[in-house]
Design a protein around this motif. Structure first.
Motif, PDB file in Angstrom:
ATOM      1  N   SER A 114     -59.295  30.051 -23.937  1.00  0.00           N
ATOM      2  CA  SER A 114     -58.184  30.957 -23.639  1.00  0.00           C
ATOM      3  C   SER A 114     -57.078  30.266 -22.860  1.00  0.00           C
ATOM      4  N   LYS A 153     -68.069  27.817 -24.820  1.00  0.00           N
ATOM      5  CA  LYS A 153     -67.412  29.097 -24.602  1.00  0.00           C
ATOM      6  C   LYS A 153     -68.439  30.191 -24.844  1.00  0.00           C
ATOM      7  N   CYS A 184     -61.423  27.237 -17.915  1.00  0.00           N
ATOM      8  CA  CYS A 184     -60.445  28.317 -17.954  1.00  0.00           C
ATOM      9  C   CYS A 184     -60.933  29.404 -17.001  1.00  0.00           C
ATOM     10  N   GLU A 207     -65.755  29.132 -19.942  1.00  0.00           N
ATOM     11  CA  GLU A 207     -65.021  28.330 -20.919  1.00  0.00           C
ATOM     12  C   GLU A 207     -64.775  26.973 -20.278  1.00  0.00           C
TER      13      GLU A 207
END
Length: 492
Positions: free
Chosen positions: A281, A303, A436, A450
């Motif tokens: 993302s 992820k 992320c 992530e």
């Protein structure tokens, strides 16, 4: 086929809230009492008191449901937390909508369950009330474990109304129902998209007939024997008015959409459904996973959901991993997990593991594995300082290990030869990782992770790296519970 069917069945139960949009979970009854009234309910039943009179299921409206069902009542906890143990019943359901007819039978796995609203539920009309629900669905012929559509039906009534019946009365004058179209997408990172669009609700005049001779309280574990004749409202604007503003629209229909537990506007469904779940993302540098010009290395990408160590069946995430030792590169991208160990203790760590599995000779299984270990505290600190990527040094609470594991069948279980091939030690070998963190608070079990990593590896793996003594060839062997001498295993 059976596993695929169980998968989409569980997805549907986790998505549908009865006759109301916005946050209802599996087994939820309507946000308001069913809209049907008691008109036409006779004072006493005619004929066999445990069978509906002739013509009871004859349609009274162009759109309708006609249901007969017998089965045990499942508990609310089984529906919401353990759908693999649901007990299905037998019966038949015929549904007629303006543009289609559908039919459900025993093979479609119809089931009954109870649901009690919590005392603090926003709609005070249903707080503390228990509903009994008969649910059935059928997937489209092309449905798979990861993507598909289905038509579902739920018929429900207030348990108090059933308990109030006596030996001379078997009629339920207030019966609710909904017909819905359900779609799901399971992305590569195991995130689940769900869309529920309502296409029919019970109209006035819906009625049920109960054979309650063997029932005491209509509690889980008791039988439910029900016939229901339900005229349906199918006009789209009427459905929108009844379901409320919390429903959003997909192709004009009132729908609710969610990505895992987060709702979103169904107008974005096609955009979200087109994403495969492999992209992070955030945006790491384009060359972040480029391997070094020389030397041993590992690169990885994960992820997915962080699972607790106590979960015996953790959910796999999306993974990419490459390990190169001695100039030979191998992938470990078949499956992988993020597991939190030692939660709430000083030893709290997050282990992200990547695997590739191959069938060896004689029933053996060969796994290539890459494990990356980091403390949640290190990720929280990097998040608070805005540090990304994290360039590892001697103070970085991280570690990595590449291994090959061979599992040999033995007495219904396995014994294992584990051969570590390379190690990542911050401060001794270079490495960095990029995550992320926007959706994270503690990087603990229940949150999503992530992350990408690019690690230089050393081949001087020691017993301290592995946590057990290594034999002369640099390997160790074990059962599920103890280290054993490798001489007791077959030759590699």
């Amino acid at each position: 086929m059976a596993s695929t069917r169980a998968r989409w069945r569980a997805l549907a139960l986790l998505a549908v809230g009865l006759a109301g949009c916005g946050g209802s979970r599996a087994g939820a009854a309507p946000d308001a009492a069913p809209t049907t009234d008691d008109a036409g309910v006779p004072a006493a039943d005619a004929g066999d008191p445990n069978q509906p009179p002739a013509g009871f299921l004859d349609p009274t409206s162009p759109s309708y449901l006609a249901l007969s069902f017998k089965g045990l009542i499942n508990s609310q906890d089984t529906v919401t937390d353990d759908p693999s143990n649901l007990i299905t019943g037998i019966g038949h359901l015929l549904g007629q909508l303006p543009a289609r007819t559908f039919e459900l039978t025993d093979s479609d796995g119809m089931l009954a369950y109870s649901y009690t609203y919590p005392a603090d539920y926003p709609n005070e009309n249903v707080r503390g009330k228990t509903y009994l629900v008969v649910d059935g669905s059928r997937a489209a012929a092309d449905a798979t474990a990861t993507r598909g559509t289905m038509t579902g039906v739920s018929v429900y009534f207030d348990r108090d109304a059933a308990q109030a019946l006596d030996g001379a009365s078997h009629r339920l004058g207030k019966v609710g129902a909904q017909v819905y179209d359900f779609a799901y997408v399971v992305r590569k990172d195991s995130a689940v998209l769900r869309r529920t669009c309502y296409v029919g609700l019970a109209d006035a005049g819906a009625a049920g007939f109960l054979d309650h001779a063997a029932n005491q309280t209509f509690a889980p574990g008791e039988n439910l024997i029900l016939w229901a004749n339900v005229p349906l409202v199918t006009d789209q604007q009427t459905l929108i008015d009844h379901l409320g503003a919390r429903c959003t629209r997909y192709q004009g229909a009132p729908c609710e959409c969610a990505l895992d537990d987060t709702s979103f506007d169904c107008a974005e469904w096609d955009v979200e459904a087109a994403k495969d779940g492999s992209d992070l993302s955030c945006s790491p540098p384009a060359d972040f996973l480029s391997p070094p010009a020389s030397g041993d290395y590992a690169t990885f990408k994960f992820k997915g959901l962080i699972e607790p160590a106590s979960n015996p069946s953790p959910l796999a995430g999306y993974v990419e991993a490459t390990v190169s030792v001695g100039g030979r590169a191998a992938t470990a991208s078949m499956f992988g997990y993020a597991i939190e160990y030692g939660a709430g203790t000083a030893d709290d760590v997050l282990q992200v593991s990547f695997y590739d599995q191959q069938q060896g000779s004689g029933g053996t299984i060969v796994l290539r594995e890459l494990s990356f270990i980091v403390t949640p505290a290190a990720l929280v600190q990097a998040q608070s300082t805005g540090t990304n990527p994290v360039v590892s040094d001697a103070s970085t609470a991280a570690f990595g290990l590449a291994s090959t594991l061979t599992a040999y069948p033995s007495g219904g279980s396995y014994v294992y030869r584990v051969c570590p091939s390379a190690v990542f030690r911050p401060g001794e070998t270079a490495g960095s990782f990029y995550d992320c963190p926007a959706a994270n608070t503690t990087f603990a079990a229940g949150e999503h992770l992530e992350i990408e990593g690019n690690l230089a590896l050393a081949t001087n793996v020691t017993a301290d790296d592995v946590g057990v003594p290594l034999e002369a060839d640099g390997c160790y062997c074990s059962t599920d519970t103890a280290v054993v001498a490798c001489a007791t295993l077959p030759s590699p």
